[in-house]
Design an enzyme around this catalytic site. Sequence first.
Site: not given
Length: 615
Positions: A1, A399-402
């Site tokens: 997010m 909330d791991f992204e990228g």
Amino acid sequence: MDRTRRFSRPPGPLSPPPRLLAALIAGVVAAGGLVASAQTAHAADTELARNGGFEAGLDGWSCTAGSGTAVSSPVHGGAKALQATPAGGDNAQCAQSVTVQPNSTYTLSSWVRGSYVYLGASGTGTTDVSTWTQSAPSWQQLTTTFKTGASTTSVTIYTHGWYGTGAYYADDVSLLGPGGDPVQLPAVPTGLTAGSATSSSITLNWAASSGATGYRVYQGGTQVATTSGTSATVTGLAASTAYTFQVSATNTAGESAKSAAVTASTTSGGGNPGGGGLPAHALVGYLHASFANGSGYTRMADVPDSWDVIDLAFGEPTSVTSGDIRFTPCPVSECPGVESTADFKAAIKAKQAAGKKVLISIGGQNGQVQLTTTAARDTFVASVSKIIDEYGLDGLDVDFEGHSLSLNTGDTDFRNPTTPVVVNLISALKTLKAKYGAKFVLTMAPETFFVQMGYQYYGSGPWGGQDPRCGAYLPVIHALRDDLTLLHVQDYNSGSIMGLDNQYHSMGGADFHIAMTDMLLTGFPVAGDSSRMFPALRPDQVAIGLPASTNAGNGYTAPAEVTKALNCLTKNADCGSYRTHGSWPGLRGLMTWSVNWDRFNGGEFARNFDAYPWS
């Protein structure tokens, strides 16, 4: 997010690859096959393709999405030929597994008609091969050769067309090379019985089948598991519900018919084995606790009572690979009116006294975390524990992204991952769960790219995925499924995603959320490979992730469409073009980015949730 507007990341990489570019890439890969000429088989060579002339219909062949059929015209030889028609996101691949010998050379050929027709072999143990023709208005022969690897005993040969093109035809498919007696289909399994049952699982047992090397388990006609043994436990079931199961046997020759069916019921059960103590239907929201943006700052004490789980956004790493996570409440210079640390902690305790859960969320769009070493893993555990203890929190949201999670090439089994960043994250989360016990709330908020996209892609790379992040959360979710309180995939900023109906679904409408959630509650083959079936989650483990307003993300869904999605998933009512594989009244609820954006939007998201008639 995102700390800013959630649609700041371009959705382009998450959208289906352009057809023309994909075709050009395929052409480059297959270019060598275009100039290959037919080779005469050696005297010792054997015809290994089964029913290559399709005289016995599709016997021995498996076509994706029911795309293939045997036709009497046009044909190249004999009385029948294959006609296969791509539709939607399906390329009409028809394939069969063939027994071969190691370190041997094989010649694959077929006569084809149509536009963008492909012929190839995979699983060779050396270099997989393919050849294609852009246009064959009359019958044209495609030919290619390959050598098997030192331990290769089976390869898959296939034909397919291209997305959005018309039907193609294939006939007289041939695989010539060293071989022995053809492998026969295994016997149909017998003696299928249902054993122990819980509120969310049923164990099945059956007798061994002659010639079988594996088995496929079907629930109501949908494959839900594979195994090499003679028992399986089907999970992710609803309490107090009857289910019908069948089993088939497999080997390199193909799949047997399904066994006689058996019906069994789950127990009434109750509760959430994953911990958490949440209400039956929960509303989850992210609170901008460490930063401010256009939505304005919201004090913990001012979070409306509608929110059952409050995720503090964000705990962030001191560096990408350190594993050291820090949480700093928003400074007064950035957030005028921010409460003191003491008041913040007191407000957390007050929320908890009212039955709410407050978690620290790690990552977000800007907080990339890569646990590349065991030292980083241990630092992660220690630093996250320190935050939880200091603020008296109930658990952790991942909330791991990228590129926090990417899979190494060759990491093809979600049940046994080998990529360090994945293995170390699983170990860290299990350690935290063990430290805090049953009360620990563990949630995850991956993007669809990391989960459902694991079903969509195939080709080269992990799972056959075209991006190392494609489906990269699957091993983490699977390893933690007994400890996971909630999975709320972000159904936004996704582009179009393929559902179990092999059709692409677009963000912003009920169908998108229905299709994405149905995949989690039904299970799905990873990268289209039914031998790698990702099991279903329990309904109480799943919430739907949405943006709270048009400001909060690309893929905003109007309240009426949210209501339709819930009606379809929990009551089998108001369903649109996508037909679910069941209904799940125990679906946990909704998640949104964010509490702040919902307050900015007048509380519309929370009001719609509060007003929804779950029963």
